[in-house]
Scaffold this motif. Structure first.
Motif, mmCIF file in Angstrom:
data_model
loop_
_atom_site.group_PDB
_atom_site.id
_atom_site.type_symbol
_atom_site.label_atom_id
_atom_site.label_comp_id
_atom_site.label_asym_id
_atom_site.label_seq_id
_atom_site.Cartn_x
_atom_site.Cartn_y
_atom_site.Cartn_z
ATOM 1 N N MET A 93 -22.292 7.336 -0.041
ATOM 2 C CA MET A 93 -20.839 7.201 -0.095
ATOM 3 C C MET A 93 -20.452 5.732 0.108
ATOM 4 N N LYS A 94 -19.667 5.209 -0.805
ATOM 5 C CA LYS A 94 -19.140 3.852 -0.671
ATOM 6 C C LYS A 94 -17.754 3.943 -0.029
ATOM 7 N N HIS A 95 -17.528 3.120 0.991
ATOM 8 C CA HIS A 95 -16.261 3.122 1.714
ATOM 9 C C HIS A 95 -15.464 1.887 1.277
ATOM 10 N N VAL A 96 -14.347 2.125 0.629
ATOM 11 C CA VAL A 96 -13.573 1.054 0.009
ATOM 12 C C VAL A 96 -12.231 0.911 0.733
ATOM 13 N N PHE A 97 -12.006 -0.266 1.306
ATOM 14 C CA PHE A 97 -10.804 -0.524 2.094
ATOM 15 C C PHE A 97 -9.827 -1.349 1.242
ATOM 16 N N VAL A 98 -8.685 -0.718 0.935
ATOM 17 C CA VAL A 98 -7.653 -1.387 0.140
ATOM 18 C C VAL A 98 -6.572 -1.830 1.118
ATOM 19 N N VAL A 99 -6.503 -3.124 1.353
ATOM 20 C CA VAL A 99 -5.699 -3.670 2.444
ATOM 21 C C VAL A 99 -4.407 -4.295 1.912
ATOM 22 N N ASN A 100 -3.290 -3.814 2.440
ATOM 23 C CA ASN A 100 -2.013 -4.473 2.209
ATOM 24 C C ASN A 100 -1.842 -5.536 3.294
ATOM 25 N N PRO A 101 -2.019 -6.810 2.983
ATOM 26 C CA PRO A 101 -2.010 -7.845 4.031
ATOM 27 C C PRO A 101 -0.649 -8.031 4.688
ATOM 28 N N HIS A 102 0.397 -7.442 4.108
ATOM 29 C CA HIS A 102 1.745 -7.600 4.659
ATOM 30 C C HIS A 102 2.215 -6.359 5.423
ATOM 31 N N ALA A 103 1.343 -5.371 5.598
ATOM 32 C CA ALA A 103 1.739 -4.139 6.280
ATOM 33 C C ALA A 103 2.035 -4.405 7.750
ATOM 34 N N GLY A 104 3.020 -3.662 8.294
ATOM 35 C CA GLY A 104 3.371 -3.801 9.699
ATOM 36 C C GLY A 104 4.105 -5.100 9.967
ATOM 37 N N TYR A 105 4.219 -5.427 11.233
ATOM 38 C CA TYR A 105 4.953 -6.625 11.629
ATOM 39 C C TYR A 105 4.158 -7.904 11.396
ATOM 40 N N HIS A 106 2.855 -7.868 11.648
ATOM 41 C CA HIS A 106 2.059 -9.086 11.645
ATOM 42 C C HIS A 106 0.903 -9.034 10.654
ATOM 43 N N GLY A 107 0.885 -8.038 9.779
ATOM 44 C CA GLY A 107 -0.224 -7.912 8.858
ATOM 45 C C GLY A 107 -1.437 -7.295 9.537
ATOM 46 N N CYS A 108 -2.426 -6.899 8.735
ATOM 47 C CA CYS A 108 -3.569 -6.182 9.312
ATOM 48 C C CYS A 108 -4.907 -6.702 8.815
ATOM 49 N N LYS A 135 -17.141 7.755 -3.626
ATOM 50 C CA LYS A 135 -16.385 6.700 -2.967
ATOM 51 C C LYS A 135 -15.196 7.280 -2.218
ATOM 52 N N ARG A 136 -14.899 6.632 -1.100
ATOM 53 C CA ARG A 136 -13.733 6.998 -0.300
ATOM 54 C C ARG A 136 -12.854 5.756 -0.144
ATOM 55 N N PHE A 137 -11.610 5.882 -0.567
ATOM 56 C CA PHE A 137 -10.662 4.780 -0.457
ATOM 57 C C PHE A 137 -9.834 4.927 0.812
ATOM 58 N N TYR A 138 -9.769 3.870 1.592
ATOM 59 C CA TYR A 138 -8.936 3.830 2.787
ATOM 60 C C TYR A 138 -7.722 2.959 2.476
ATOM 61 N N ALA A 139 -6.543 3.570 2.448
ATOM 62 C CA ALA A 139 -5.308 2.820 2.250
ATOM 63 C C ALA A 139 -4.936 2.186 3.583
ATOM 64 N N CYS A 140 -5.085 0.879 3.682
ATOM 65 C CA CYS A 140 -4.852 0.161 4.941
ATOM 66 C C CYS A 140 -3.454 -0.447 4.907
ATOM 67 N N GLY A 141 -2.510 0.278 5.488
ATOM 68 C CA GLY A 141 -1.113 -0.133 5.454
ATOM 69 C C GLY A 141 -0.228 1.036 5.828
ATOM 70 N N GLY A 142 0.874 1.197 5.117
ATOM 71 C CA GLY A 142 1.813 2.273 5.394
ATOM 72 C C GLY A 142 1.829 3.298 4.284
ATOM 73 N N ASP A 143 2.920 4.066 4.223
ATOM 74 C CA ASP A 143 3.035 5.129 3.226
ATOM 75 C C ASP A 143 3.062 4.572 1.806
ATOM 76 N N GLY A 144 3.639 3.387 1.624
ATOM 77 C CA GLY A 144 3.657 2.778 0.304
ATOM 78 C C GLY A 144 2.252 2.446 -0.183
ATOM 79 N N THR A 145 1.399 1.990 0.717
ATOM 80 C CA THR A 145 0.017 1.684 0.357
ATOM 81 C C THR A 145 -0.743 2.957 0.014
ATOM 82 N N ILE A 146 -0.529 4.014 0.809
ATOM 83 C CA ILE A 146 -1.154 5.301 0.494
ATOM 84 C C ILE A 146 -0.734 5.752 -0.897
ATOM 85 N N ASN A 147 0.551 5.626 -1.201
ATOM 86 C CA ASN A 147 1.057 6.071 -2.489
ATOM 87 C C ASN A 147 0.422 5.290 -3.641
#
Length: 308
Positions: free
Chosen positions: A1-16, A63-75
């Motif tokens: 299994m490949k673990h793929v992290f899709v990161v929204n760098p602007h998520a939250g107050y200070h980014g992640c 593969k498993r995608f991890y949406a790293c952010g909020g609901d918009g990133t998940i969408n």
């Protein structure tokens, strides 16, 4: 299994970005079999484009995608992997709301990488939203229109502000929305039969149970039963709305004596909406403007992984 992290760098107050890099690197150091890739999105819509491309180029790879952010990133990640083989969806919760994950747990649960990697898969439903131009959007959580959508419009303006933003952004949007958007004319057909016609206040069409950071719009919704939960509110005064907001927060509005004459409930596999003028509909927090929509529930359309 490949673990793929899709990161929204602007998520939250200070980014992640830094937090994700550290967590993934620390886990990989102690788990030699762990295969991963990190992608940082560049602009709105980029997650959908990149995930779709990755799926095409690695169609045989589990593969498993991890949406790293909020609901918009998940969408966005959801939209990219829809109808693609060998894919799972999960989330690392760094957004201001992260409403969908409340079906399964808390922010802390979805920031525990070890529990996520060892997580539990669930086949869940997805709503397919088609507008009059045949453009398609997907929703894993809640679609809403009327006063709610006006609230989302205002919420997007304030969500990064201290105090009035973050988890309070939806409440701020409600206050601003009281100055407009209290009535929307709608013709609503449910599974081909008339459901409601006339002015309405708001309507939530749900597979999940929560939205807006603090609100439990559909306390009885099941995200794997093949049905969309419908909760429509007829027009009411600002005073009555103010009286009912508290019950809408904890999900007790369905039993609230003052709310019963305003609420119309139902379930559906598909819904058709039309109006004499274009209106806004919020699809997992993303806004679309048109005068007609078709919403179809896709049963067990995606595998979502919750923390072990």
């Amino acid at each position: 299994m490949k673990h793929v992290f899709v990161v929204n760098p602007h998520a939250g107050y200070h980014g992640c970005t830094t937090a994700i890099d550290k967590m993934v690197a620390a886990y990989a150091d102690t788990h030699s079999e762990f295969q991963y890739h990190i992608y940082r999105t560049q602009c709105p819509g980029d997650a959908t484009r990149w995930v779709r491309q990755y799926c095409t180029e690695h169609s045989q790879e589990a593969k498993r995608f991890y949406a790293c952010g909020g609901d918009g990133t998940i969408n966005e990640v959801l939209t990219g992997l829809m109808h693609q083989p060998n894919c799972q969806l999960s989330c690392m919760a760094f957004g201001s709301g992260n409403d969908f994950i409340k079906y399964y747990g808390t922010h802390a649960d979805f920031n525990d990488l070890e529990r996520l990697v060892e997580g539990t898969p669930h086949l869940v439903d997805v709503m397919c939203v088609t507008d009059s131009r045949s453009a398609i959007r997907y929703s894993i959580n809640v679609c809403n229109f009327g006063f709610d959508a006006e609230v989302v419009r205002h919420m997007e303006r304030v969500r990064r502000y201290p105090i009035i933003g973050g988890s309070n952004a939806y409440t701020t949007g409600i206050v601003l929305g009281l100055f407009g958007g209290m009535r929307t004319p709608i013709n609503m057909q449910v599974d081909g039969k008339p459901f409601y016609e006339g002015d309405m206040l708001l309507c939530a069409m749900s597979n999940g149970r929560n939205y807006g950071g603090n609100y439990c719009c559909a306390p009885h919704a099941q995200n794997d039963d093949g049905l969309i939960e419908i909760g429509l509110f007829r027009p009411m005064s600002v005073l009555t709305l103010a009286r009912l907001i508290g019950s809408y927060t904890d999900g007790s509005h369905l039993q609230h004596p003052a709310a019963k004459k305003y609420i119309l409930q139902g379930q559906a596999k598909q819904i058709d909406l039309s109006s004499t003028k274009p209106f806004w509909i919020s699809v997992d927090g993303e806004l679309i403007h048109d005068s007609q929509f078709h919403i179809q529930n896709l049963h067990h359309a995606v595998t979502f992984v919750s923390p072990a």
